[in-house]
Design an enzyme around this catalytic site. Structure first.
Site, mmCIF file in Angstrom:
data_model
loop_
_atom_site.group_PDB
_atom_site.id
_atom_site.type_symbol
_atom_site.label_atom_id
_atom_site.label_comp_id
_atom_site.label_asym_id
_atom_site.label_seq_id
_atom_site.Cartn_x
_atom_site.Cartn_y
_atom_site.Cartn_z
ATOM 1 N N GLY A 40 -14.395 -15.977 -22.428
ATOM 2 C CA GLY A 40 -14.075 -15.616 -21.038
ATOM 3 C C GLY A 40 -14.914 -16.358 -20.007
ATOM 4 O O GLY A 40 -14.618 -16.324 -18.816
ATOM 5 N N GLN A 94 -19.107 -3.818 2.696
ATOM 6 C CA GLN A 94 -20.385 -3.153 2.395
ATOM 7 C C GLN A 94 -21.475 -3.965 3.091
ATOM 8 O O GLN A 94 -22.150 -4.780 2.476
ATOM 9 C CB GLN A 94 -20.619 -3.118 0.885
ATOM 10 C CG GLN A 94 -19.555 -2.320 0.128
ATOM 11 C CD GLN A 94 -19.801 -2.357 -1.369
ATOM 12 O OE1 GLN A 94 -20.852 -1.924 -1.859
ATOM 13 N NE2 GLN A 94 -18.849 -2.878 -2.126
ATOM 14 N N LYS A 146 -9.650 7.165 14.423
ATOM 15 C CA LYS A 146 -9.320 7.484 13.025
ATOM 16 C C LYS A 146 -10.492 8.121 12.301
ATOM 17 O O LYS A 146 -11.650 7.882 12.658
ATOM 18 C CB LYS A 146 -8.850 6.223 12.299
ATOM 19 C CG LYS A 146 -9.915 5.466 11.539
ATOM 20 C CD LYS A 146 -9.370 4.343 10.665
ATOM 21 C CE LYS A 146 -10.531 3.623 9.993
ATOM 22 N NZ LYS A 146 -10.197 2.336 9.400
ATOM 23 N N ARG A 148 -11.815 8.414 8.351
ATOM 24 C CA ARG A 148 -11.580 8.039 6.951
ATOM 25 C C ARG A 148 -12.036 9.195 6.071
ATOM 26 O O ARG A 148 -13.198 9.572 6.072
ATOM 27 C CB ARG A 148 -12.331 6.749 6.598
ATOM 28 C CG ARG A 148 -12.003 6.270 5.186
ATOM 29 C CD ARG A 148 -12.540 4.893 4.875
ATOM 30 N NE ARG A 148 -11.779 3.799 5.448
ATOM 31 C CZ ARG A 148 -10.602 3.384 4.986
ATOM 32 N NH1 ARG A 148 -10.026 3.991 3.973
ATOM 33 N NH2 ARG A 148 -9.992 2.373 5.561
ATOM 34 N N ASP A 194 -5.277 -5.671 13.232
ATOM 35 C CA ASP A 194 -6.454 -5.338 12.431
ATOM 36 C C ASP A 194 -6.901 -6.600 11.712
ATOM 37 O O ASP A 194 -6.140 -7.568 11.618
ATOM 38 C CB ASP A 194 -6.093 -4.237 11.422
ATOM 39 C CG ASP A 194 -7.292 -3.359 11.103
ATOM 40 O OD1 ASP A 194 -8.424 -3.778 11.369
ATOM 41 O OD2 ASP A 194 -7.087 -2.255 10.571
HETATM 42 C C1 R5P Z 1 -11.814 -1.010 9.134
HETATM 43 O O1 R5P Z 1 -12.913 -1.020 9.596
HETATM 44 C C2 R5P Z 1 -10.978 -2.240 9.014
HETATM 45 O O2 R5P Z 1 -10.863 -2.928 10.228
HETATM 46 C C3 R5P Z 1 -9.619 -1.918 8.456
HETATM 47 O O3 R5P Z 1 -8.966 -1.071 9.367
HETATM 48 C C4 R5P Z 1 -9.710 -1.239 7.116
HETATM 49 O O4 R5P Z 1 -10.620 -1.876 6.278
HETATM 50 C C5 R5P Z 1 -8.344 -1.232 6.483
HETATM 51 O O5 R5P Z 1 -8.426 -0.550 5.261
HETATM 52 P P1 R5P Z 1 -7.211 0.287 4.731
HETATM 53 O O6 R5P Z 1 -5.996 -0.579 4.793
HETATM 54 O O7 R5P Z 1 -7.603 0.627 3.306
HETATM 55 O O8 R5P Z 1 -7.083 1.514 5.576
#
Ligand code: R5P
Length: 315
Positions: free
Chosen positions: A41, A100, A195, A197, A221
């Site tokens: 690999g 990260q 939003k 998360r 985005d």
């Molecule tokens: C967030 O800070 C980023 O700009 C994106 O909105 C995010 O990483 C998108 O991730 P997902 O499609 O999993 O919601």
């Protein structure tokens, strides 16, 4: 286009089509190299072109499988360095591990910094990247980094659509600056979604600041990963009376349940770029349009090679 044979462009295996398109833009052949695997690999790369004293670029997105593509990039850089390339630029259209980028809780790594360190150690003299997750990641590298913006490609596409009653929506607070640049580029109003998360896969759009009733929406985005962010925002915007909803994002990572979620969301068109190659399954979805960043990358490579300004591309 005149470019001397001092310039060499190589491709890792993550995005050969994009590297080929960049070469086509520059009127150059793709650099010859063989990427192979040992039976256990381990990867091995053998350059087939002489690179001694040349200005070399290697194109590799560190997309899924992320670790494999990252290691391949490192091996490529080492290979070019040991073959006496004069200058090596890591062209990373999509830079994985970027999210990260800080310790927001105890006992976690900062992978963005770790990856920046190992790319430099492996032999990169410069980096050329597109829409890093946060602009400050540029500072994680102690070598020159040119940062391109997908907005140049996506913004022109939406501008050519001549969308009336336009509101540009940022699907979260972190993306506000980009959305406001889009709004001035396209001449629309601006709205922001608040939003929350809940987990890696689950996102809740809580509230909208700005008016979306009766408006056509371009939501922008940097990345669509699980698509939770754009889909939950699109649902809320639709509930509040928006008409058409277009989504524009530079990196179509499309992981986990992304395709399923996009297929069910009230989104008329999802526009992404080819920084990450589109899977066959995603191609079949029908609502995804892919724009190429090859000309933008090719132009930036030409300017770096000639020691010309890259930032003026965006003026
Ligand atoms: C967030 O800070 C980023 O700009 C994106 O909105 C995010 O990483 C998108 O991730 P997902 O499609 O999993 O919601």
């Amino acid at each position: 286009m005149f470019l001397n044979d001092n310039l060499k462009i190589f491709s890792g295996s993550s995005n050969v089509a994009l590297a080929g398109a960049v070469c086509k833009y520059l009127g150059l052949p793709l650099g010859g190299a063989k990427i192979d695997k040992f039976p256990d690999g381990e990867k091995v790369i053998k350059l087939e072109d002489d690179v001694r004293g040349r200005d070399c670029f290697v194109v590799q997105s560190t997309c899924n499988p992320v670790d494999e593509h990252l290691v391949e990039l490192l091996i490529y850089l080492d290979c070019l360095r040991r073959a006496s390339a004069k200058r090596i630029t890591a062209v990373i259209p999509y830079f994985g591990y970027a999210r990260q980028d800080r310790k927001d809780e105890g006992r976690v790594p900062i992978t963005a910094k770790l990856v920046a360190n190992i790319i430099t150690t492996a032999g990169a003299d410069r980096v050329l990247a597109i829409d890093l997750h946060a602009h400050q990641l540029q500072g994680f590298f102690d070598i020159p980094l040119d940062h391109l913006m997908g907005e140049l490609v996506l913004g022109n596409y939406f501008r050519d659509k001549k969308i009336d009653k336009l509101t540009v929506v940022s699907p979260d607070v972190g993306n506000m600056k980009i959305a406001s640049r889009y709004a001035s580029h396209l001449g629309g109003e601006l709205a922001i979604v608040h939003k929350k998360r809940v987990s890696g896969e689950r996102v809740e759009a809580k509230e909208i600041i700005g008016d979306v009733q009766g408006r056509n929406i371009v939501m922008c985005d940097d990345i669509i990963a699980t698509a939770g962010t754009v889909c939950s925002a699109a649902k809320l915007i639709k509930q509040r009376g928006a008409e058409k909803i277009y989504v524009g994002a530079t990196h179509g990572v499309l992981a986990g349940r992304a395709l399923e979620q996009l297929g069910q969301a009230p989104i008329d068109e999802v526009v992404i770029t080819d920084t990450v190659p589109l899977s066959e399954k995603a191609r079949k979805l029908g609502c995804i349009k892919v724009l190429t960043v090859s000309a933008m990358l090719g132009e930036a490579i030409k300017r770096i090679h000639r020691d010309e300004s890259v930032s003026s591309l965006f003026n």
